[in-house]
Design a protein around this motif. Structure first.
Motif, PDB file in Angstrom:
ATOM      1  N   SER A   1       0.851  -1.190   0.000  1.00 39.88           N
ATOM      2  CA  SER A   1       0.000   0.000   0.000  1.00 39.88           C
ATOM      3  C   SER A   1       0.883   1.235   0.000  1.00 39.88           C
ATOM      4  CB  SER A   1      -0.950   0.015   1.199  1.00 39.88           C
ATOM      5  OG  SER A   1      -0.250   0.271   2.401  1.00 39.88           O
TER       6      SER A   1
ATOM      7  N   GLU B   1       0.387   5.362   0.548  1.00 35.62           N
ATOM      8  CA  GLU B   1      -0.470   6.495   0.896  1.00 35.62           C
ATOM      9  C   GLU B   1       0.309   7.778   0.641  1.00 35.62           C
ATOM     10  OE1 GLU B   1      -2.622   8.427   4.885  1.00 35.62           O
ATOM     11  OE2 GLU B   1      -1.465   6.558   5.032  1.00 35.62           O
ATOM     12  N   THR B   2      -0.242   8.672  -0.165  1.00 33.27           N
ATOM     13  CA  THR B   2       0.461   9.893  -0.537  1.00 33.27           C
ATOM     14  C   THR B   2      -0.009  11.086   0.303  1.00 33.27           C
ATOM     15  OG1 THR B   2      -1.150  10.366  -2.281  1.00 33.27           O
ATOM     16  CG2 THR B   2       0.814   9.093  -2.894  1.00 33.27           C
TER      17      THR B   2
ATOM     18  N   VAL C   1       1.304  12.505   3.033  1.00 32.61           N
ATOM     19  CA  VAL C   1       1.208  12.184   4.458  1.00 32.61           C
ATOM     20  C   VAL C   1       1.910  13.210   5.359  1.00 32.61           C
ATOM     21  CG1 VAL C   1       0.921   9.704   4.077  1.00 32.61           C
ATOM     22  CG2 VAL C   1       3.229  10.657   4.304  1.00 32.61           C
TER      23      VAL C   1
ATOM     24  N   CYS D   1       5.039  10.177   0.891  1.00 27.90           N
ATOM     25  CA  CYS D   1       4.193   8.989   0.932  1.00 27.90           C
ATOM     26  C   CYS D   1       4.628   8.086   2.083  1.00 27.90           C
ATOM     27  CB  CYS D   1       4.222   8.212  -0.386  1.00 27.90           C
ATOM     28  SG  CYS D   1       5.716   7.223  -0.660  1.00 27.90           S
TER      29      CYS D   1
ATOM     30  N   ALA E   1      -0.903   5.146  -7.131  1.00 25.09           N
ATOM     31  CA  ALA E   1      -0.763   6.097  -6.028  1.00 25.09           C
ATOM     32  C   ALA E   1      -0.658   7.534  -6.521  1.00 25.09           C
ATOM     33  CB  ALA E   1       0.455   5.748  -5.181  1.00 25.09           C
TER      34      ALA E   1
END
Length: 238
Positions: free
Chosen positions: A15, A17-18, A20, A28, A235
């Motif tokens: 996974s 996640e950008t 952040v 990310c 992403a």
């Protein structure tokens, strides 16, 4: 049977996640199984002295692990007054891997520093750092392009990395720590999205390996990098 129950050609769950962190131009959190790495990219309107007035940009990296990223607390390198040899080697690997996918003329005379901080380690931290580092780099470059500071995209090709090894006598993809600590052979494979090799680090741990086994590991690496590049593109919306 792998300790995780995965098939020999199966990646851990990935996974990305950008966005952040608030301040970095690109950021990310990449999670590959239980390995979690925070990656940030910072833009600077300068280059190292050896590139001054060259018209070329520069991409570099720094890498570190939090004290409790592992099962027992590690002393912060800052308290020792210097970085360890492993840290220096890994951050140099990350920097040269990311530069391989950059047109430094198109980037212009500016530097992007990619920081990779391991929050939790379970094998493959350098590979996760390279893969997540490219996402942070992509987001930072997107900001430059949106602002009109550069006119052509300097990122030629995605860059990702994965580990493979010989565990219990068979080639396996994406080693976690229990496998990495017991593998007879392990390697890190850095590749572009188009399948070109940037770097291969392979070594036998108390044994040897054959050309056929090396080819099998290469095939697994190509599969893994293909999956990682797809995750990267998803992403960043590419």
């Amino acid at each position: 049977m792998r300790p995780s129950g995965r098939d020999v050609s199966e990646m851990r769950k990935v996974s990305i996640e950008t966005g952040v962190t608030k301040h970095a131009e690109g950021s990310c959190m990449i999670r590959i199984g239980d390995t979690h790495v925070l990656c940030t990219a910072s833009l600077e309107p300068r280059v190292p002295p050896f590139l001054k007035n060259s018209g070329l940009g520069w991409v570099t990296a720094e890498y570190g692990m939090l004290p409790r990223a592992t099962t027992t607390r590690m002393r912060r390198e800052a308290t020792a007054g210097k970085q360890g040899g492993r840290t220096v080697e890994i951050q140099r690997l990350i920097g040269r891997s990311l530069r391989a996918g950059v047109d430094r003329v198109a980037l212009g005379e500016r530097q992007i520093t990619v920081d990779c901080d391991v929050i939790q380690a379970d094998g493959g931290t350098r590979c996760a750092s390279i893969t997540g580092g490219w996402v942070a780099l992509r987001l930072a470059v997107n900001k430059l392009m949106k602002a009109g500071e550069i006119t052509s995209d300097p990122l030629i090709d995605p860059v990702a990395a994965v580990s493979c090894g010989i565990y219990a006598g068979q080639p396996v993809l994406d080693l976690d720590y229990p496998e990495d600590s017991e593998a007879g052979v392990d390697g890190n494979f850095v590749m572009t999205g188009s399948g070109r090799l940037i770097e291969v680090q392979m070594s036998a741990e108390g044994g040897t390996y054959t050309r056929d086994q090396m080819n099998a590991l290469m095939d697994l690496a190509e599969k893994g990098v293909g999956e990682l590049v797809a995750a990267q593109q998803a992403a960043v919306g590419g």
